[in-house]
Enzyme design. Structure first.
Site, mmCIF file in Angstrom:
data_model
loop_
_atom_site.group_PDB
_atom_site.id
_atom_site.type_symbol
_atom_site.label_atom_id
_atom_site.label_comp_id
_atom_site.label_asym_id
_atom_site.label_seq_id
_atom_site.Cartn_x
_atom_site.Cartn_y
_atom_site.Cartn_z
ATOM 1 N N GLU A 129 26.988 11.333 -70.924
ATOM 2 C CA GLU A 129 26.546 12.436 -71.898
ATOM 3 C C GLU A 129 25.124 13.048 -71.598
ATOM 4 O O GLU A 129 24.783 14.109 -71.480
ATOM 5 C CB GLU A 129 26.556 12.084 -73.248
ATOM 6 C CG GLU A 129 27.847 11.694 -73.940
ATOM 7 C CD GLU A 129 28.850 12.715 -74.124
ATOM 8 O OE1 GLU A 129 28.909 13.410 -75.139
ATOM 9 O OE2 GLU A 129 29.184 13.466 -72.928
ATOM 10 N N THR A 182 26.671 22.927 -73.587
ATOM 11 C CA THR A 182 25.862 22.094 -74.541
ATOM 12 C C THR A 182 24.514 22.407 -74.481
ATOM 13 O O THR A 182 23.390 22.443 -75.147
ATOM 14 C CB THR A 182 26.151 20.577 -74.502
ATOM 15 O OG1 THR A 182 27.368 20.503 -74.760
ATOM 16 C CG2 THR A 182 25.311 19.858 -75.527
#
Length: 309
Positions: A129, A182
């Site tokens: 991530e 993101t």
């Protein structure tokens, strides 16, 4: 050595309105498939990616980075090959990178006879991530690995708690075919909030957790409110307000942005209501000219699943 496993790595919904970077849940009807194998050649190789234009280079791929973090802690020379069959589109807001990261470390750990705990696997998957978004958040990888609803109580030290899943809770997700990175979605967030906003948000997080454990669906609905992040991120998502209004009018308990967007989620009690919500938001987006996908799912309380050993 030629141990191999094929797995289902589920999509996830993070934040759940009020729980930015700390709450998430796991879906059952959409996810990636991966084939992970152990080899005698001590290196991590991404040998195939189907369904997405993603890098095969290990250090540029979230699955490769996550597995390398695991093997560094394992401290034995093991080779791993990874095949990824992407069903979750990148930038969809339903945990595409998390599915690859979590699925890879879960499978390698399984093939190594589970030397690491769930908490340790979450930490390894967070490295993927970090590569994807620049931030090592756990709100997607935790529910993928543990199933159901999860709460990140603390990042330092990492402390993740699996929450209760009410049996009639369903989730409807619409994914507009646009990409919201993101990193871009995080750039619009303010770094300071008022005390009044913080108090309201804390109350909603506590209410949502309490609602899940007591299976109080009305309390769950009242708590699905985001006064900090949603007002800023919603402007990046076409027809967000109209979709939210349509979902609530059709009986949804609550509705909000899935992760960083552009996907929008709605929680409902029962599959009948979840289907009505899907029909209502489909009607909204059918008028936009944009392509979109809609998923209706129960909450996946198991997380990653074995397809074939």
């Amino acid at each position: 050595m030629n141990k191999s496993i094929k797995i289902f790595a589920p999509a996830t919904v993070a934040n759940l309105s009020c729980g930015f970077d700390v709450l998430g849940c796991c879906l059952d009807t959409v996810g990636d498939e991966m084939i992970i194998s152990l080899t005698s050649n001590p290196e991590v190789k991404i040998t195939k990616i189907d369904g997405a234009n993603l890098p095969l280079e290990t250090h540029k791929n979230v699955a490769g980075v996550a597995v390398e973090a695991l093997l560094k802690a394992y401290k034995k020379e093991i080779g791993v090959t990874i095949e990824i069959y992407k069903k979750i589109k990148a930038g969809s807001g339903i945990g595409s990178s998390a599915a690859s990261s979590a699925g890879a470390v879960w499978a390698v750990n399984y093939l190594l006879d589970s030397p690491f705990s769930s908490q340790e696997l979450i930490a390894f998957a967070m490295e993927g991530e970090k590569l994807a978004s620049g931030n090592a958040h756990a709100d997607n990888v935790a529910p993928a690995l543990l199933g159901g609803f999860t709460l990140v109580r603390s990042y330092k030290p990492l402390d993740v708690i699996k929450l209760n899943t009410p049996k009639d809770l369903m989730i409807t997700v619409i994914h507009p075919q646009i990409e919201v990175k993101t990193s871009d979605s995080r750039s619009v967030i303010k770094h300071n909030v008022s005390l009044q906003q913080a108090i309201q948000q804390w109350g909603n997080v506590g209410g949502l957790v309490a609602g899940l454990f007591t299976e109080d669906y009305e309390l769950i609905g009242r708590s699905l409110e985001d006064v900090i992040i949603e007002p800023l991120r919603s402007i990046l998502i076409p027809e967000f307000t109209a979709v939210k209004e349509a979902a609530l009018s059709s009986g949804a308990l609550g509705c909000g942005i899935s992760g960083s967007g552009p996907s929008i989620f709605a929680l409902s009690k029962g599959d009948k209501t979840a289907t009505l919500v899907a029909d209502a938001i489909r009607n909204v987006y059918s008028k936009t000219g944009l392509k979109f996908d809609i998923h209706i799912s129960k909450i996946n309380n198991d997380g990653i699943k074995i397809i074939e050993v």
